[in-house]
Design an enzyme around this catalytic site. Structure first.
Site, PDB file in Angstrom:
ATOM      1  N   LYS A 123       4.755  -6.320   3.935  1.00  0.00           N
ATOM      2  CA  LYS A 123       5.211  -6.989   5.165  1.00  0.00           C
ATOM      3  C   LYS A 123       4.302  -8.145   5.595  1.00  0.00           C
ATOM      4  CE  LYS A 123       7.879  -3.248   7.253  1.00  0.00           C
ATOM      5  NZ  LYS A 123       8.087  -2.406   8.429  1.00  0.00           N
TER       6      LYS A 123
ATOM      7  N   GLY B  31      -1.329   1.049  13.373  1.00  0.00           N
ATOM      8  CA  GLY B  31      -0.916   0.364  12.151  1.00  0.00           C
ATOM      9  C   GLY B  31       0.245  -0.588  12.415  1.00  0.00           C
TER      10      GLY B  31
HETATM   11  P1  NAP Z   1       0.365   2.239   8.790  1.00  0.00           P
HETATM   12  O1  NAP Z   1       0.325   0.781   9.028  1.00  0.00           O
HETATM   13  O2  NAP Z   1      -0.192   2.803   7.538  1.00  0.00           O
HETATM   14  O3  NAP Z   1      -0.366   2.960  10.046  1.00  0.00           O
HETATM   15  C1  NAP Z   1      -0.437   4.351  10.133  1.00  0.00           C
HETATM   16  C2  NAP Z   1      -1.129   4.752  11.432  1.00  0.00           C
HETATM   17  O4  NAP Z   1      -1.046   6.162  11.547  1.00  0.00           O
HETATM   18  C3  NAP Z   1      -2.611   4.399  11.479  1.00  0.00           C
HETATM   19  O5  NAP Z   1      -2.943   4.115  12.800  1.00  0.00           O
HETATM   20  C4  NAP Z   1      -3.278   5.698  10.996  1.00  0.00           C
HETATM   21  O6  NAP Z   1      -4.561   5.885  11.521  1.00  0.00           O
HETATM   22  C5  NAP Z   1      -2.367   6.723  11.611  1.00  0.00           C
HETATM   23  N1  NAP Z   1      -2.378   7.961  10.857  1.00  0.00           N
HETATM   24  C6  NAP Z   1      -1.935   8.153   9.581  1.00  0.00           C
HETATM   25  N2  NAP Z   1      -2.071   9.434   9.229  1.00  0.00           N
HETATM   26  C7  NAP Z   1      -2.623  10.080  10.314  1.00  0.00           C
HETATM   27  C8  NAP Z   1      -3.011  11.409  10.554  1.00  0.00           C
HETATM   28  N3  NAP Z   1      -2.864  12.375   9.630  1.00  0.00           N
HETATM   29  N4  NAP Z   1      -3.514  11.723  11.763  1.00  0.00           N
HETATM   30  C9  NAP Z   1      -3.683  10.764  12.697  1.00  0.00           C
HETATM   31  N5  NAP Z   1      -3.342   9.476  12.519  1.00  0.00           N
HETATM   32  C10 NAP Z   1      -2.811   9.140  11.340  1.00  0.00           C
HETATM   33  O7  NAP Z   1       1.854   2.798   8.845  1.00  0.00           O
HETATM   34  P2  NAP Z   1       3.061   2.209   9.742  1.00  0.00           P
HETATM   35  O8  NAP Z   1       3.744   1.139   8.994  1.00  0.00           O
HETATM   36  O9  NAP Z   1       2.546   1.916  11.103  1.00  0.00           O
HETATM   37  O10 NAP Z   1       4.061   3.455   9.768  1.00  0.00           O
HETATM   38  C11 NAP Z   1       3.805   4.574  10.592  1.00  0.00           C
HETATM   39  C12 NAP Z   1       5.066   5.442  10.636  1.00  0.00           C
HETATM   40  O11 NAP Z   1       6.102   4.705  11.268  1.00  0.00           O
HETATM   41  C13 NAP Z   1       5.609   5.839   9.254  1.00  0.00           C
HETATM   42  O12 NAP Z   1       5.973   7.196   9.297  1.00  0.00           O
HETATM   43  C14 NAP Z   1       6.833   4.973   9.093  1.00  0.00           C
HETATM   44  O13 NAP Z   1       7.836   5.589   8.303  1.00  0.00           O
HETATM   45  C15 NAP Z   1       7.290   4.853  10.528  1.00  0.00           C
HETATM   46  N6  NAP Z   1       8.139   3.671  10.785  1.00  0.00           N
HETATM   47  C16 NAP Z   1       9.385   3.894  11.301  1.00  0.00           C
HETATM   48  C17 NAP Z   1      10.207   2.822  11.560  1.00  0.00           C
HETATM   49  C18 NAP Z   1      11.577   3.060  12.131  1.00  0.00           C
HETATM   50  O14 NAP Z   1      12.428   2.166  12.018  1.00  0.00           O
HETATM   51  N7  NAP Z   1      11.828   4.190  12.769  1.00  0.00           N
HETATM   52  C19 NAP Z   1       9.755   1.512  11.318  1.00  0.00           C
HETATM   53  C20 NAP Z   1       8.463   1.315  10.822  1.00  0.00           C
HETATM   54  C21 NAP Z   1       7.656   2.417  10.555  1.00  0.00           C
HETATM   55  P3  NAP Z   1      -5.851   5.241  10.818  1.00  0.00           P
HETATM   56  O15 NAP Z   1      -5.947   3.833  11.324  1.00  0.00           O
HETATM   57  O16 NAP Z   1      -6.955   6.116  11.261  1.00  0.00           O
HETATM   58  O17 NAP Z   1      -5.615   5.306   9.327  1.00  0.00           O
END
Ligand code: NAP
Length: 292
Positions: free
Chosen positions: A75, A138
């Site tokens: 992205k 994130g």
């Molecule tokens: P990302 O950029 O990798 O960020 C993940 C975030 O979650 C980071 O802040 C990370 O913390 C935290 N995290 C990950 N594992 C964790 C754990 N076990 N305990 C506590 N914190 C944790 O991912 P993203 O793109 O933001 O996506 C996050 C979620 O949103 C995914 O499940 C994705 O499928 C979902 N999503 C949904 C939609 C929708 O349309 N509904 C759209 C986009 C994303 P750290 O900084 O400490 O690593």
């Protein structure tokens, strides 16, 4: 129907690039749109290795694709190939939708932000002046921050496992939005009664870890609106607890469907069949869940 759709007898081509893409719901959702609206178009997901990313982009243009979605981990990487970039994509520094003009010009957008805005607007939730807690820092958290600012939210608390990442996010976004960003150290009990919305922007609770919850149950109050970006399962543990407490529970399915709808508007300038999109996504998710 607009000119763009009628001009060609070959199907219009749209795609998704990312890695992995195997479980993406976008092909199902987009091909449903084309079927419902009787648009001669196809949507295919492509898993692209990082070393071939540039070739893949060139290939989509050469093959006369009309547009494509971009997902994890590309992205941000796509931005250097964009000829123009929409305001929301520019602020969050992430693109999930590209429209290809005349087989060469890449117009880039972020519809994740639109997905969040529509999720709250379509439910008739008046968010003006509210305060929110976002868990995570994130990509999804970035979209939520911009969307919440657009929705008139005045204060955004961020709690992230890695505090430095939250601080970097605040540094990137604070000067570009009106809402005040406050980074938490873990002291949720001091603010939990003050916030109106709790939003999970982490994968915590996502299949297969469906018994995980990003927040202890005691912090969920009946007056909260609880939004989870996770859409698999449709109702996460966090949302189950919210419902049990009598709070409003909003699934990530809404964000997914509305971001897809915003993408369809950008590509084809038509009104997408939102309820049909939601139905196929929910049926698919229920099918996965029942098989597990
Ligand atoms: P990302 O950029 O990798 O960020 C993940 C975030 O979650 C980071 O802040 C990370 O913390 C935290 N995290 C990950 N594992 C964790 C754990 N076990 N305990 C506590 N914190 C944790 O991912 P993203 O793109 O933001 O996506 C996050 C979620 O949103 C995914 O499940 C994705 O499928 C979902 N999503 C949904 C939609 C929708 O349309 N509904 C759209 C986009 C994303 P750290 O900084 O400490 O690593």
């Amino acid at each position: 129907m607009n000119h763009f759709i009628r001009k060609t007898r070959l199907p219009l081509k749209f795609g998704l690039i990312g890695k992995p893409v195997e479980h993406s719901l976008s092909p199902l959702m987009m091909n449903t749109v084309f079927n419902e609206l009787k648009i001669n178009a196809i949507y295919v997901a492509f898993e692209v290795d990082e070393s071939q990313f540039q070739d893949a982009i060139k290939g989509l243009s050469a093959l006369k694709f009309s547009g494509f979605n971009v997902t994890i981990p590309y992205k941000e990487k796509i931005i250097e190939f964009c000829d123009s970039i929409g305001k929301k994509a520019s602020i969050v520094n992430a693109v999930n939708t590209v429209k290809i003009i005349d087989g060469e010009c890449l117009k880039c957008y972020n519809t994740d932000v639109d997905g969040v805005v529509a999720t709250f607007k379509r439910r008739g939730i008046d968010t003006k002046g509210m305060e929110t807690l976002i868990i995570g820092a994130g990509g999804a958290a970035k979209s939520l921050i911009i969307a919440f600012d657009m929705l008139g939210i005045k204060k955004i608390f961020i709690l992230n496992r890695t505090k430095t990442r939250a601080l970097m996010l605040a540094k990137l976004l604070q000067s570009r939005i009106d809402a005040k960003i406050v980074i938490l150290d873990g002291e949720i009990e001091n603010i939990i009664e003050e916030v109106d919305i709790i939003a999970n922007a982490t994968p915590v609770g996502m299949y297969p870890n469906i018994h995980e919850c990003p927040l202890p149950e005691t912090f969920i109050l009946k007056d909260h609106i609880v939004f989870d970006v996770v859409y698999n399962p449709i109702e996460t543990k966090l949302l189950k607890l919210a419902r049990k407490k009598g709070a409003v529970a909003v699934s990530g399915v809404d964000m997914l469907v509305y971001q897809g709808a915003a993408t369809v508007r950008i590509w084809l300038n038509v009104d997408p069949p939102i309820e049909k999109m939601r139905k196929v996504v929910i049926n698919k998710l229920r099918g996965w869940y029942n098989q597990s």
